[in-house]
Design an enzyme around this catalytic site. Structure first.
Site, PDB file in Angstrom:
ATOM      1  N   HIS A  24       0.837  -1.215   0.000  1.00  0.00           N
ATOM      2  CA  HIS A  24       0.000   0.000   0.000  1.00  0.00           C
ATOM      3  C   HIS A  24       0.870   1.262   0.000  1.00  0.00           C
ATOM      4  O   HIS A  24       0.474   2.291   0.528  1.00  0.00           O
ATOM      5  CB  HIS A  24      -1.003  -0.013   1.159  1.00  0.00           C
ATOM      6  CG  HIS A  24      -2.078  -1.043   0.964  1.00  0.00           C
ATOM      7  ND1 HIS A  24      -3.184  -0.818   0.187  1.00  0.00           N
ATOM      8  CD2 HIS A  24      -2.180  -2.328   1.405  1.00  0.00           C
ATOM      9  CE1 HIS A  24      -3.948  -1.914   0.176  1.00  0.00           C
ATOM     10  NE2 HIS A  24      -3.354  -2.845   0.901  1.00  0.00           N
ATOM     11  N   SER A  57     -10.729 -18.411 -23.046  1.00  0.00           N
ATOM     12  CA  SER A  57      -9.902 -18.658 -21.867  1.00  0.00           C
ATOM     13  C   SER A  57     -10.062 -20.107 -21.448  1.00  0.00           C
ATOM     14  O   SER A  57     -11.173 -20.632 -21.459  1.00  0.00           O
ATOM     15  CB  SER A  57     -10.337 -17.743 -20.721  1.00  0.00           C
ATOM     16  OG  SER A  57      -9.856 -18.247 -19.495  1.00  0.00           O
ATOM     17  N   ALA A 113      -6.104 -14.966  -5.398  1.00  0.00           N
ATOM     18  CA  ALA A 113      -5.233 -15.267  -4.261  1.00  0.00           C
ATOM     19  C   ALA A 113      -4.309 -14.107  -3.925  1.00  0.00           C
ATOM     20  O   ALA A 113      -3.405 -14.249  -3.106  1.00  0.00           O
ATOM     21  CB  ALA A 113      -4.414 -16.524  -4.562  1.00  0.00           C
ATOM     22  N   GLY A 114      -4.504 -12.956  -4.571  1.00  0.00           N
ATOM     23  CA  GLY A 114      -3.647 -11.805  -4.293  1.00  0.00           C
ATOM     24  C   GLY A 114      -2.278 -11.931  -4.914  1.00  0.00           C
ATOM     25  O   GLY A 114      -1.318 -11.297  -4.470  1.00  0.00           O
ATOM     26  N   GLU A 154      -6.468  -1.381 -16.174  1.00  0.00           N
ATOM     27  CA  GLU A 154      -7.072  -1.781 -14.893  1.00  0.00           C
ATOM     28  C   GLU A 154      -7.825  -0.599 -14.259  1.00  0.00           C
ATOM     29  O   GLU A 154      -8.930  -0.749 -13.757  1.00  0.00           O
ATOM     30  CB  GLU A 154      -5.969  -2.283 -13.949  1.00  0.00           C
ATOM     31  CG  GLU A 154      -6.481  -2.695 -12.594  1.00  0.00           C
ATOM     32  CD  GLU A 154      -6.167  -4.140 -12.250  1.00  0.00           C
ATOM     33  OE1 GLU A 154      -5.436  -4.806 -12.994  1.00  0.00           O
ATOM     34  OE2 GLU A 154      -6.687  -4.604 -11.228  1.00  0.00           O
ATOM     35  N   ASP A 166       2.006  -4.182  -9.497  1.00  0.00           N
ATOM     36  CA  ASP A 166       1.821  -5.532 -10.045  1.00  0.00           C
ATOM     37  C   ASP A 166       2.301  -5.603 -11.494  1.00  0.00           C
ATOM     38  O   ASP A 166       2.995  -6.548 -11.898  1.00  0.00           O
ATOM     39  CB  ASP A 166       0.349  -5.939  -9.960  1.00  0.00           C
ATOM     40  CG  ASP A 166      -0.210  -5.805  -8.553  1.00  0.00           C
ATOM     41  OD1 ASP A 166       0.592  -5.757  -7.598  1.00  0.00           O
ATOM     42  OD2 ASP A 166      -1.440  -5.730  -8.398  1.00  0.00           O
ATOM     43  N   TYR A 218     -10.144  -1.030  -0.585  1.00  0.00           N
ATOM     44  CA  TYR A 218      -8.913  -0.528  -1.213  1.00  0.00           C
ATOM     45  C   TYR A 218      -9.069   0.955  -1.523  1.00  0.00           C
ATOM     46  O   TYR A 218      -8.199   1.774  -1.200  1.00  0.00           O
ATOM     47  CB  TYR A 218      -8.624  -1.334  -2.490  1.00  0.00           C
ATOM     48  CG  TYR A 218      -7.294  -1.028  -3.137  1.00  0.00           C
ATOM     49  CD1 TYR A 218      -6.173  -1.793  -2.863  1.00  0.00           C
ATOM     50  CD2 TYR A 218      -7.167   0.037  -4.030  1.00  0.00           C
ATOM     51  CE1 TYR A 218      -4.949  -1.509  -3.467  1.00  0.00           C
ATOM     52  CE2 TYR A 218      -5.952   0.323  -4.633  1.00  0.00           C
ATOM     53  CZ  TYR A 218      -4.854  -0.458  -4.347  1.00  0.00           C
ATOM     54  OH  TYR A 218      -3.638  -0.168  -4.951  1.00  0.00           O
TER      55      TYR A 218
HETATM   56  C1  GLA Z   1      -2.856  -4.505  -4.992  1.00  0.00           C
HETATM   57  C2  GLA Z   1      -2.664  -3.395  -6.027  1.00  0.00           C
HETATM   58  C3  GLA Z   1      -1.232  -2.855  -5.988  1.00  0.00           C
HETATM   59  C4  GLA Z   1      -0.822  -2.473  -4.563  1.00  0.00           C
HETATM   60  C5  GLA Z   1      -1.156  -3.601  -3.578  1.00  0.00           C
HETATM   61  C6  GLA Z   1      -0.899  -3.207  -2.155  1.00  0.00           C
HETATM   62  O1  GLA Z   1      -2.071  -5.612  -5.327  1.00  0.00           O
HETATM   63  O2  GLA Z   1      -2.923  -3.891  -7.315  1.00  0.00           O
HETATM   64  O3  GLA Z   1      -1.119  -1.753  -6.849  1.00  0.00           O
HETATM   65  O4  GLA Z   1      -1.436  -1.276  -4.172  1.00  0.00           O
HETATM   66  O5  GLA Z   1      -2.504  -4.019  -3.694  1.00  0.00           O
HETATM   67  O6  GLA Z   1       0.444  -3.015  -1.936  1.00  0.00           O
END
Ligand code: GLA
Length: 374
Positions: A24, A57, A113-114, A154, A166, A218
């Site tokens: 963040h 897909s 899953a982040g 995005e 990311d 977020y």
């Molecule tokens: C998500 C967002 C990123 C970043 C993280 C937190 O993955 O896509 O841009 O803000 O959260 O670090």
């Protein structure tokens, strides 16, 4: 990967990511230290057989997603197809018209899953389209420019107000190195780090916690950070120092800002430690401090993440933290390589004790970034 009945013009790939530290901070002009995973999204592309563009897909659908590359705009495509159509839109409106194409997607990045499975798709499509539109990754459209395009997809098409970490990890990832990114200057430094060289392993544990309220939370964190920077009269929290925090009147905003200010310092500390060639075990407590800050000050952890971190530490991990946006997803733990199995088992045992579904653990290490595979 399977085909849709004919040879593609090429196949391109982009990886998911794990963020080692710097959470963040990317939308506060701060520092991040992610690495690219050895799990990737693949896209095969061929000139369109029909009038418009079609996306198949192997993970999502049928039906395939259809749109016109010449006209597609925000709101026209939702769901998983938006990550693809959004990149087409971002390229076209950025001055790089995209021909109608047939695309086939495959991915082994766990979804939800982040680990940035969506950024992996965006970046794989972006590098494919950059090449197919005659502007491959060159000085004109370099890796950072392509990451920016994918982020615009995005933000402006999918509608998620995320930072650029990311996509930068997916584009700039390198085997054996962390991607140290200054999100203000967009300067990238590859910091060599191979845990195996030190008898270590990075254990990623997918808690499989159900994500709830993620998008709104977020955006709310972002708004708090922007407001806190406004309180201090600085362009971004990157410019705030610990001594400034008392000038933020609202206690919640003050805590949010404290996380960002201390997290930036932690990233710099970890980078300095690794650059100096010190035993990387020394970064363990810094990783754990990041998790505590995300739990107490930024309030983006959930019980699954806290239980997983505590279990790894009790089982001998040098440090552990949630990775990614939070509210579910994965933790990353720095462990002595021989202990990886017992640490993973300890998390599984703790989850059983809490009545949580079984977690999934795997080893991760810095892998290459996006590119053409054939
Ligand atoms: C998500 C967002 C990123 C970043 C993280 C937190 O993955 O896509 O841009 O803000 O959260 O670090």
């Amino acid at each position: 990967m399977c085909t849709v009945g004919r040879e593609p013009a090429g196949v391109w790939a982009a990886p998911g990511r794990v963020n080692l530290i710097g959470e963040h901070t990317d939308y506060n002009d701060g520092y991040v230290l992610p690495f690219a995973l050895d799990r990737r999204a693949l896209v095969a592309a061929a000139p369109a057989a029909g009038g418009g563009s079609t996306v198949h897909s192997l993970q999502q659908g049928p039906p395939p997603v259809r749109f016109s590359a010449a006209t597609v705009s925000p709101g026209d495509v939702s769901g998983w197809g938006a990550y693809v159509a959004g990149v087409v839109w971002a390229l076209r409106t950025g001055g790089h018209p995209v021909p109608e194409l047939d695309l086939l997607l495959d991915s082994d990045v766990p979804i939800g899953a982040g680990l940035s499975s969506s950024a992996a798709v965006e970046c794989a499509v972006a590098v494919a389209l950059a090449e197919l539109t005659g502007t491959p990754m060159t000085a004109e459209l370099d890796r950072t420019a392509i990451a920016r395009l994918a982020q615009r997809a995005e933000n402006g098409f999918v509608g998620a107000p995320t930072g650029v970490m990311d996509q930068m990890a997916a584009l700039h990832g390198r085997a054996g190195a962390l991607v140290f990114l200054d999100t203000r200057t967009m300067a990238v430094e590859h910091v060599p780090f191979d845990p195996a060289d030190h008898g270590l392993a990075l254990l990623v544990v997918d808690t499989r916690a159900p994500h709830t309220l993620v998008d709104g939370q977020y955006a709310a964190r972002r708004a708090d950070c922007t407001a806190a920077a406004g309180d201090l009269g600085v362009p971004a929290l990157r410019d705030a120092a610990p001594a400034d925090l008392d000038r933020i009147p609202d206690p919640r905003r003050r805590r949010r800002a404290r996380h960002v200010v201390t997290e930036n310092a932690r990233v710099l500390h970890v980078v300095a430690t690794l650059r100096a060639g010190t035993d990387p075990r020394a970064i363990g407590p810094v990783l754990t401090a990041s998790h505590t800050s995300l739990r107490v000050d930024f309030e983006v952890t959930v019980p699954h993440l806290d239980v997983a971190v505590d279990a790894t530490l009790a089982a001998g991990a040098h440090g552990a933290r949630m990775t990614g946006g939070g509210f579910g997803g994965c933790i990353v733990a720095l462990v002595d390589a021989p202990d990886a199995g017992s640490v993973a088992a300890a998390v599984a045992g703790a989850f059983t004790g809490h009545g949580f579904a079984p977690p999934q653990a795997f080893h991760a290490g810095p892998a290459p970034g996006a590119g053409r595979c054939r």
